[in-house]
Write a protein that holds these residues in place. Sequence first.
Motif, PDB file in Angstrom:
ATOM      1  N   GLN A 189      54.621  49.219  56.849  1.00 45.64           N
ATOM      2  CA  GLN A 189      54.045  47.977  58.104  1.00 45.64           C
ATOM      3  C   GLN A 189      53.856  46.863  57.563  1.00 45.64           C
ATOM      4  N   CYS A 190      52.886  46.786  55.902  1.00 44.19           N
ATOM      5  CA  CYS A 190      52.202  45.751  55.584  1.00 44.19           C
ATOM      6  C   CYS A 190      52.955  45.105  54.598  1.00 44.19           C
ATOM      7  N   LEU A 191      54.188  45.710  53.934  1.00 42.52           N
ATOM      8  CA  LEU A 191      54.468  45.078  53.515  1.00 42.52           C
ATOM      9  C   LEU A 191      56.424  44.807  53.613  1.00 42.52           C
ATOM     10  N   ASP A 192      56.824  46.648  53.122  1.00 46.09           N
ATOM     11  CA  ASP A 192      58.448  46.639  53.941  1.00 46.09           C
ATOM     12  C   ASP A 192      59.095  45.965  55.089  1.00 46.09           C
ATOM     13  N   ASP A 193      58.438  45.821  56.066  1.00 42.08           N
ATOM     14  CA  ASP A 193      58.099  45.244  57.377  1.00 42.08           C
ATOM     15  C   ASP A 193      58.780  43.378  57.133  1.00 42.08           C
ATOM     16  N   LEU A 194      57.649  42.836  56.385  1.00 41.17           N
ATOM     17  CA  LEU A 194      57.470  41.487  56.001  1.00 41.17           C
ATOM     18  C   LEU A 194      58.187  41.376  54.441  1.00 41.17           C
ATOM     19  N   ASP A 195      58.873  42.294  53.613  1.00 41.81           N
ATOM     20  CA  ASP A 195      59.661  41.966  53.108  1.00 41.81           C
ATOM     21  C   ASP A 195      58.356  41.238  51.375  1.00 41.81           C
ATOM     22  N   ILE A 196      57.510  42.098  51.255  1.00 42.19           N
ATOM     23  CA  ILE A 196      56.671  41.276  50.044  1.00 42.19           C
ATOM     24  C   ILE A 196      56.977  42.674  49.072  1.00 42.19           C
ATOM     25  N   PRO A 197      57.023  42.141  48.333  1.00 43.29           N
ATOM     26  CA  PRO A 197      58.104  42.867  47.083  1.00 43.29           C
ATOM     27  C   PRO A 197      57.037  43.950  46.554  1.00 43.29           C
ATOM     28  N   LEU A 198      56.754  45.278  46.211  1.00 42.90           N
ATOM     29  CA  LEU A 198      55.750  45.745  45.570  1.00 42.90           C
ATOM     30  C   LEU A 198      56.688  46.419  44.369  1.00 42.90           C
ATOM     31  N   HIS A 199      55.523  46.246  43.083  1.00 44.54           N
ATOM     32  CA  HIS A 199      56.122  45.960  41.605  1.00 44.54           C
ATOM     33  C   HIS A 199      54.904  47.504  41.303  1.00 44.54           C
ATOM     34  N   LEU A 200      55.678  48.799  41.135  1.00 40.72           N
ATOM     35  CA  LEU A 200      54.485  49.898  40.830  1.00 40.72           C
ATOM     36  C   LEU A 200      55.235  50.002  39.418  1.00 40.72           C
ATOM     37  N   SER A 201      54.009  50.452  39.147  1.00 40.83           N
ATOM     38  CA  SER A 201      54.011  49.917  37.115  1.00 40.83           C
ATOM     39  C   SER A 201      53.952  49.055  36.467  1.00 40.83           C
ATOM     40  N   THR A 202      53.296  48.434  36.797  1.00 41.58           N
ATOM     41  CA  THR A 202      53.379  46.909  36.768  1.00 41.58           C
ATOM     42  C   THR A 202      51.891  46.171  36.790  1.00 41.58           C
ATOM     43  N   THR A 203      51.421  45.616  35.498  1.00 43.00           N
ATOM     44  CA  THR A 203      49.685  44.891  36.294  1.00 43.00           C
ATOM     45  C   THR A 203      49.474  43.454  35.641  1.00 43.00           C
ATOM     46  N   VAL A 204      48.321  43.125  36.637  1.00 44.85           N
ATOM     47  CA  VAL A 204      47.540  42.050  35.840  1.00 44.85           C
ATOM     48  C   VAL A 204      47.483  41.813  34.257  1.00 44.85           C
ATOM     49  N   VAL A 205      48.309  40.925  33.064  1.00 41.13           N
ATOM     50  CA  VAL A 205      47.620  41.064  31.692  1.00 41.13           C
ATOM     51  C   VAL A 205      47.047  39.484  31.380  1.00 41.13           C
ATOM     52  N   GLY A 206      47.482  38.835  31.575  1.00 44.16           N
ATOM     53  CA  GLY A 206      46.684  37.821  31.998  1.00 44.16           C
ATOM     54  C   GLY A 206      46.412  36.458  33.023  1.00 44.16           C
ATOM     55  N   ILE A 207      45.150  35.694  33.306  1.00 44.02           N
ATOM     56  CA  ILE A 207      44.484  35.165  34.036  1.00 44.02           C
ATOM     57  C   ILE A 207      44.509  33.321  33.513  1.00 44.02           C
ATOM     58  N   HIS A 208      45.403  32.784  34.113  1.00 44.33           N
ATOM     59  CA  HIS A 208      45.102  31.167  33.738  1.00 44.33           C
ATOM     60  C   HIS A 208      44.799  29.916  34.543  1.00 44.33           C
ATOM     61  N   GLY A 209      43.837  29.036  34.353  1.00 42.98           N
ATOM     62  CA  GLY A 209      43.660  28.146  35.105  1.00 42.98           C
ATOM     63  C   GLY A 209      42.298  27.900  35.231  1.00 42.98           C
ATOM     64  N   ARG A 210      42.604  26.565  34.819  1.00 40.58           N
ATOM     65  CA  ARG A 210      40.696  26.125  34.125  1.00 40.58           C
ATOM     66  C   ARG A 210      39.588  26.145  34.925  1.00 40.58           C
ATOM     67  N   ASP A 211      39.936  25.183  36.129  1.00 35.50           N
ATOM     68  CA  ASP A 211      39.681  24.657  37.477  1.00 35.50           C
ATOM     69  C   ASP A 211      39.997  25.855  38.792  1.00 35.50           C
ATOM     70  N   ARG A 212      40.889  26.190  38.741  1.00 34.43           N
ATOM     71  CA  ARG A 212      41.623  26.682  39.974  1.00 34.43           C
ATOM     72  C   ARG A 212      42.475  27.349  39.349  1.00 34.43           C
ATOM     73  N   LEU A 213      42.719  28.576  40.046  1.00 38.32           N
ATOM     74  CA  LEU A 213      43.790  29.811  39.671  1.00 38.32           C
ATOM     75  C   LEU A 213      44.988  28.780  39.225  1.00 38.32           C
ATOM     76  N   GLU A 214      45.958  29.176  38.435  1.00 40.60           N
ATOM     77  CA  GLU A 214      47.315  28.425  38.014  1.00 40.60           C
ATOM     78  C   GLU A 214      48.125  29.370  38.357  1.00 40.60           C
ATOM     79  N   ARG A 215      47.927  30.337  36.929  1.00 39.39           N
ATOM     80  CA  ARG A 215      49.453  31.151  37.338  1.00 39.39           C
ATOM     81  C   ARG A 215      48.525  32.778  36.927  1.00 39.39           C
TER      82      ARG A 215
END
Lengths: 427, 492
Positions: free
Chosen positions: A209-235
């Motif tokens: 209901q939250c992802l499939d119906d709205l075409d929001i991709p779900l990336h399994l076996s994937t994680t965030v390995v870096g956070i970039h941005g000095r003031d506000r998050l950039e990527r």
Amino acid sequence: MPITGQLRHLEADYDVAIVGAGPAGMAAALGARARGAERILLVDRDAEPGGILLQCIHSGFGLHAFDEEITGPEYAQRYLEQVLEHDIDVLTDAYVMDVGPGGRMKLMSPTVGVTGLDARSVVLAMGARERTRGAIRIPGDRPSGVMTAGLAQRMVNLDGYLPGRRAAILGSGDIGLIMARRLRLEGVEVVGVFELLPHPSGLMRNVVQCLDDLDIPLHLSTTVVGIHGRDRLERVTVAPVDDGREPILERSWDVDVDTLLLSIGLIPDAELARELGALFDPVTGGPVVSGTMETTIPGVFAAGNVVHVNDLADWVSREARVAGEWAAALATGARRPDEDVRLVPGDNVAYVVPHTISRDGTHTVSFRVKRPIHGPTMLRIGEVHRRKVRAVVPAEMVTLQLAPRMLEGWSGAVLRIDAVPAEAVVR
Amino acid sequence: MAPSRCHDVIVIGGGVVGITLARELSRYHLDVVVLESDAEVGFGVSKANSGIIHSGIHADPATLKGALEWPGNEGWLRLRDDLGFGFAQVGELLVALSAEELGTIEHLHARGERKGIPGLQRWDAARVRAHQPNLSRDVIAALWAPTAGVVNPYEAVLLIADNAAANGVEIATEQPVTAIEPAHRGEPDGPLVVHTPTRTLATRYLVNAAGLRADEVARMAGVGTFTITGRKGEEYLLDKRLAGLVTSVIFPCPTPTSKGTLVTPTFDGTIMVGPTAEATDDKDDTATTPEGAQAVFAAAKRLVPAISERDVIAEFAGVRAVADSDDFVLGATGRRGFVNAAGIQSPGLTAAPAIADHIIEVLRDEGLELRERSDWRPRAEHPVRFSVLSTREQAELAASEPGFAQLVCRCELVTEAEIVDAIERGARTLDGVKFRTRAGMGRCQGGFCTWRCLELLARCRGIPMTEVTKRGGTSWLVRDRDDVDAAPSGGS
């Protein structure tokens, strides 16, 4: 039926004092009243009772408790109306600073100041807190825009602000899935949900209901390995993980976002139990409880997410009602049942609650599996009970009813709970 | 176009060095301004360090670092007595894990005694174990230095700043210096004019305590005689549950570039491990890295085997300002009135009070008249720390002011009245509130209190929620609903 007047006068002693007025605390209060407790106090740190239910404006609550699908605030309202009808003292904007052995409680609130009271029984119903960035140690900068999904849910649903313009979500826990949908509906671009595990952490109905119906991709076996941005998050940098859940950095890629929501799990918020010296279950992160939901500290009960993270508020309330009933029973002179049966996790079971039971009561046994079984599954409680279900997944808590008749003629001391493929079970 | 008013001293940089100097200057009849480029004072490496006031044994006495380390330690005791911030002399153990390292210990022991540092003792393995039972069994001996202490660096900087401000120092934030020039053409030795994007100020003396940017500031004044490079240090804070794992600061034997990775019992009772020491080309690079974490924990486990990455609740990095001379750059320059307090790498926090004294002598030599004020107030009005009060004190406070009975941060037990007071004292950002009050520093890392702090910042400062930032600049926290495209913009 909102609370009209803030409680200004506390009794010096209560039969049952309950910490936390969410789905657990309110149900515990009703259970305590039903079992004959006279003076009942329900304390909550927020301005209104309801706990996290108040920010859960999506539907999906009440299917078991009320036989209909309602929203979180509606679920809270139904309990609150009963709480007020039953004349339970409700103290909001209040924080329980300490619970001592013997039920001596220290609390603070603007209306009563810093004060103490005595409770014959205490029910801990503080729920859970969200795991944060620190818990999973994502390296990188520390910009604004990285927050737990629950904080984002609060700012969007209760206060009408948005966390950013373009968001990624780490973790496919239910709050993360719900927030993916909420942000999309509010006009925030949601680039995807990233999940470390090879399967979603949240309920399948939420994935659909939250992802499939709205075409929001779900990336399994994937994680965030870096956070970039000095003031506000950039990527953020994301990477697939191998079978050992280690990121494969050569295959990482960057995603431009100004917001990263973390939905990486809940931890029982059980510090009061810890400070009391209660025995803890290392798997649940909550206190060990008996079949009456009493911790190892006599007179101190616990129920709901403070004991183990439930998947549905309905189960929380059901469990907490038991805690409230027994808290009242003990406060009014009843005898503790003899609990000489231990429940322990067996094959493919991560934990079991409660940890001990008596032979003569009816018990709801809750547990979670470690790995999904996508086919007929046999659930076993030792030698005494078995039930076949269509499938099991870690995201969905499993409950079984254990009745005294099942234990008739059984004289063991330990019941192992297993969840195994049905075809593997030799009849 | 020089401004009509001419200040006596402008200090560029509101870190621990600039702020401590400003407070010392406030003893005298002087008009002093601190210009800080960040949203609040102490937001650079002053709040992102190990928080250790070193025993005095570490730096070579032939250097400024070594000469000012021990006097700085003594200076912190005086500051603590005046201002009452959290500072505990927990002592340090510099441990030897091999026979070669015994030589290092002996060398530091002898040199420390020559420097006049009291209480140094050589301990054998049994004594070390009795004192710190959780240390590695591989420790064969240690040098005990009781004069080492731990401080809350941000708490200290903020109290020093509050006290300086109470004594008349103007502390101006979000004032990055963009140019420095003589006030009058043809008068190179006359007053100087300092430009920021929003202000122009004239001054007779200018102290360059600009940290990582001190080389740029010196170049603006035409005396760019040194360069500053960054040396990053990553730190990892462990869960409170591990409080007591060590009760003194544990040092390995040093390497040529660093004192090594330490295990520190912070003043607040958590355990901190770090720092790393990595050269960085990017002075703003305060990112933590997987390599840094790996290095820190590998090193920390050699000292205290029970330490685990799993217990991390927060991590951060600070960038040390290292001059090309590898020493502090202190003193007068070719530009009259322009004085450097630069290149403040470790042990900079420890040395800060001594650096302030040193710079004041330089200013005196340069002609600054120092007349002591009779109305100088050495003591700071202390913010209330509700969590450490007795139940009776808490009850009395709550009865007199309901804001003290309204909890905001439950992990650290911080009340609404404390948050409001912090904002009144100058906290302008979420991080400012956090570092002043500890709200958001606990287990849940702000999961519950962030929103309340945001609301209080907006309310007390009279600004919309959308203008509240994490730490100034573009670190906004929320957007208005109508500030995003109304129509969903499809998948990614």
